[in-house]
Write an enzyme that holds these catalytic residues in place. Structure first.
Site, PDB file in Angstrom:
ATOM      1  N   CYS A  72      -8.227   3.348   7.869  1.00 21.57           N
ATOM      2  CA  CYS A  72      -8.592   2.589   6.665  1.00 21.57           C
ATOM      3  C   CYS A  72      -9.007   1.163   7.022  1.00 21.57           C
ATOM      4  O   CYS A  72      -8.246   0.431   7.659  1.00 21.57           O
ATOM      5  CB  CYS A  72      -7.420   2.559   5.698  1.00 21.57           C
ATOM      6  SG  CYS A  72      -7.745   1.576   4.231  1.00 21.57           S
ATOM      7  N   ARG A  75      -7.087  -2.364   4.730  1.00 20.30           N
ATOM      8  CA  ARG A  75      -5.639  -2.543   4.767  1.00 20.30           C
ATOM      9  C   ARG A  75      -5.134  -3.957   4.540  1.00 20.30           C
ATOM     10  O   ARG A  75      -3.935  -4.169   4.417  1.00 20.30           O
ATOM     11  CB  ARG A  75      -5.087  -2.004   6.099  1.00 20.30           C
ATOM     12  CG  ARG A  75      -5.157  -0.501   6.172  1.00 20.30           C
ATOM     13  CD  ARG A  75      -4.587   0.005   7.468  1.00 20.30           C
ATOM     14  NE  ARG A  75      -5.551   0.015   8.553  1.00 20.30           N
ATOM     15  CZ  ARG A  75      -5.225   0.056   9.837  1.00 20.30           C
ATOM     16  NH1 ARG A  75      -3.961   0.048  10.191  1.00 20.30           N
ATOM     17  NH2 ARG A  75      -6.165   0.101  10.772  1.00 20.30           N
ATOM     18  N   TRP A 237     -10.364   1.009  -3.665  1.00 22.88           N
ATOM     19  CA  TRP A 237     -11.686   0.930  -4.277  1.00 22.88           C
ATOM     20  C   TRP A 237     -12.695   1.238  -3.191  1.00 22.88           C
ATOM     21  O   TRP A 237     -12.358   1.281  -2.003  1.00 22.88           O
ATOM     22  CB  TRP A 237     -11.930  -0.440  -4.916  1.00 22.88           C
ATOM     23  CG  TRP A 237     -11.645  -1.585  -4.002  1.00 22.88           C
ATOM     24  CD1 TRP A 237     -12.511  -2.175  -3.130  1.00 22.88           C
ATOM     25  CD2 TRP A 237     -10.383  -2.276  -3.857  1.00 22.88           C
ATOM     26  NE1 TRP A 237     -11.873  -3.190  -2.449  1.00 22.88           N
ATOM     27  CE2 TRP A 237     -10.566  -3.265  -2.874  1.00 22.88           C
ATOM     28  CE3 TRP A 237      -9.123  -2.147  -4.467  1.00 22.88           C
ATOM     29  CZ2 TRP A 237      -9.539  -4.129  -2.480  1.00 22.88           C
ATOM     30  CZ3 TRP A 237      -8.114  -3.000  -4.075  1.00 22.88           C
ATOM     31  CH2 TRP A 237      -8.321  -3.976  -3.100  1.00 22.88           C
ATOM     32  N   GLU A 242     -19.495   4.203   1.983  1.00 26.59           N
ATOM     33  CA  GLU A 242     -18.872   5.526   1.795  1.00 26.59           C
ATOM     34  C   GLU A 242     -19.758   6.378   0.885  1.00 26.59           C
ATOM     35  O   GLU A 242     -19.901   7.582   1.074  1.00 26.59           O
ATOM     36  CB  GLU A 242     -17.484   5.403   1.147  1.00 26.59           C
ATOM     37  CG  GLU A 242     -16.465   4.661   1.964  1.00 26.59           C
ATOM     38  CD  GLU A 242     -15.116   4.658   1.259  1.00 26.59           C
ATOM     39  OE1 GLU A 242     -14.821   3.655   0.563  1.00 26.59           O
ATOM     40  OE2 GLU A 242     -14.366   5.650   1.380  1.00 26.59           O
TER      41      GLU A 242
END
Ligand code: ARG
Length: 385
Positions: A72, A75, A237, A242
C-alpha cells in the site's frame, strides 16, 4: 468443518498475542496496564484457545495492519483508519446492513474516509465479493473481465440485469456454513459513481466510462496478535492510476488504450509513436479531473509518492523498520518520476497484517494469478503456518 477454518497452529497464538500486546500497549502509552492484561490473555488462550480483543486493541491492531501492508502506497494515513466493531453480528440481513453502513460512512459525501468493519473471528458465514463495489463481467467484452467468474456465480444464484452494461454493480453474496447462500443488492447513491470526462477532449465522455468512489477490499483475512478475522472489509481512497492505468488501461481489464489513441488521432501502427503512453496520460488526466470535479477524493501518483516517502521518514523517526513491496508501491506509470522508484524497500511481512484468504471452493471464484502464487506469496495466509 466451519466455513472459516483459519486456525493458527496450536501453540502459536500466545507467542503472537504476546508480541502484539507488547507493541500495542507501548505505542498507546498503556504500559502500566500491560502485565495484567497479558496474564488475562494467557489464561484465556489456555482455556479457550483464543482471546477477545478489547476495542482499543482491535482499533490499534487494525491500524498497525494497515501500517504493515507492504503493497500500500497510502500508509501515511494509517492512524486515521475508522474501525467499526461488528463482531456481534451474525445474521445475514444485519451483515448487509453493516456493509451498507460501511459504504455510507466511507463515502462521506465524497470526502472518502478510510474505514474497516470487523466481523467475528467465529462468523459462520463468508462474504464472497472481492470488493464491496465492483462491476459485473458479462463476458464478450461487456463489463469487467476480472469479475467474470464471480458474475457467473451470481447468475447461478439468480442475479440478472437487463440490459447488461459495462458498469453494473454486483450484489453482495454471503455463503453460510449450512450451505445456503444469500444475496443482496447494495444501495449505491448516484454520487458514488463518477462519470469520466476529459478537461480538453469533449469526445471523451462518449466513451461512457465511469468508476466508483470507494475501493473496499473485502476478500482478505486480517490477523492481529494470533486472532484471525476472516471478514474484515477495508477501504481507502483511490490513487488515479489504479483506475486510469490499470482498471481502464490493462489489456485484460477494460482495455481502453487503443480506443483512446484512435480518438486522439495517434499512429497506433508503430509503437515508436508512444501512442500507449500518450493515451495513458490522457486517460489518467480524465480520471483525476472527473473525480475532482465531482468532489470525490482522489490522489495523483506524484502526491501519493511524496506521501509515501514521508511515511518512510516518520517510521524511521519512530524507530520502526519500514517495509514495502517495491513492485506494488511504485506507481504503474511514469515510475522513474516517482521518488519511490529510486528507493530500496524491504519486503518483510510483519504482523498484524492482511493476507489473501484461501479460495473457498463453494464460491466458484478462482483467481488464477493468486492460485498460481499460492504457497509462494508472503501475503498468502497459508504462509503463516
Ligand atoms: N486497485 C484496486 C482497484 O482499482 C483497489 C485496491 C485498493 N486501493 C486503494 N486505494 N485503497 O479497484
Amino acid at each position: 468443518m466451519s466455513i472459516n477454518s483459519y486456525s493458527l497452529p496450536a501453540g502459536s497464538v500466545w507467542p503472537r498475542a504476546s508480541v502484539f500486546l507488547d507493541q500495542c500497549y507501548a505505542e498507546l502509552g498503556l504500559l502500566d496496564e500491560l502485565s495484567a492484561r497479558k496474564q488475562d490473555v494467557e489464561r484465556e488462550i489456555l482455556e479457550t484457545g483464543s482471546y477477545v480483543h478489547t476495542i482499543r486493541e482491535l482499533a490499534h491492531g487494525c491500524r498497525m495492519a494497515w501500517r504493515n501492508s507492504n503493497r500500500c502506497i497510502g500508509r501515511l494515513y494509517w492512524k486515521s483508519l475508522k474501525v467499526v466493531d461488528a463482531r456481534e453480528i451474525n445474521e445475514p440481513s444485519h451483515v448487509f446492513d453493516a456493509l451498507q453502513n460501511h459504504l455510507d460512512l466511507a463515502f462521506n459525501k465524497g470526502e472518502v474516509l478510510s474505514v474497516i468493519t470487523i466481523f467475528s473471528p467465529r462468523a459462520d458465514f463468508q462474504l464472497l465479493n472481492h470488493q464491496l463495489i465492483r462491476f459485473a463481467g458479462h463476458g464478450n467484452g461487456k463489463g469487467d473481465p476480472a469479475e467474470e467468474v464471480f458474475t457467473k456465480t451470481c447468475n447461478q444464484l439468480g442475479w440478472e440485469v437487463d440490459p447488461k452494461t459495462d458498469f453494473d454493480v454486483l450484489p453482495w453474496v454471503i455463503s453460510k456454513s449450512d450451505g445456503t447462500t444469500v444475496m443482496h443488492q447494495p444501495s449505491i447513491q448516484p454520487e458514488m459513481l463518477v462519470d469520466i470526462k476529459h478537461p480538453d477532449f469533449p469526445w471523451f465522455e462518449d466513451l461512457g466510462l465511469k468508476w466508483y468512489a470507494v475501493p473496499a477490499i473485502s476478500d482478505m483475512v486480517l490477523e492481529i496478535g494470533g486472532v484471525v478475522y476472516p471478514i474484515a472489509p477495508f477501504n481507502g481512497w483511490y490513487m488515479g492510476t489504479e483506475i486510469g492505468s490499470r482498471n481502464f488501461g490493462d489489456v485484460h481489464r477494460y482495455n481502453k488504450l487503443p480506443e483512446v489513441a484512435l480518438r486522439m488521432g495517434l499512429d497506433t501502427s508503430n509503437s515508436d509513436s508512444l501512442w500507449k503512453d500518450k493515451a495513458l496520460v490522457e486517460l489518467n488526466r480524465a480520471v483525476i479531473y472527473s473525480f475532482r470535479k465531482a468532489g470525490v477524493a482522489i490522489e495523483n501518483h506524484h502526491d501519493a509518492s511524496e506521501q509515501f516517502m514521508q511515511f518512510l521518514r516518520l517510521e524511521e523517526q519512530h524507530g520502526r523498520e519500514s517495509t514495502g513491496d517495491w513492485s506494488w508501491v511504485v506507481p504503474p506509470m511514469s515510475s522513474s518520476a516517482s521518488p519511490i522508484f529510486h528507493s530500496e524497500l524491504v519486503n518483510k511481512v510483519v504482523g498484524p497484517n492482511f493476507f489473501y484468504r484461501s479460495i473457498i471452493p463453494s464460491a466458484g471464484r478462482v483467481d488464477t494469478a493468486q492460485t498460481q502464487k499460492k504457497g509462494k506469496c508472503p501475503f498468502h495466509f497459508n504462509s503463516l503456518k
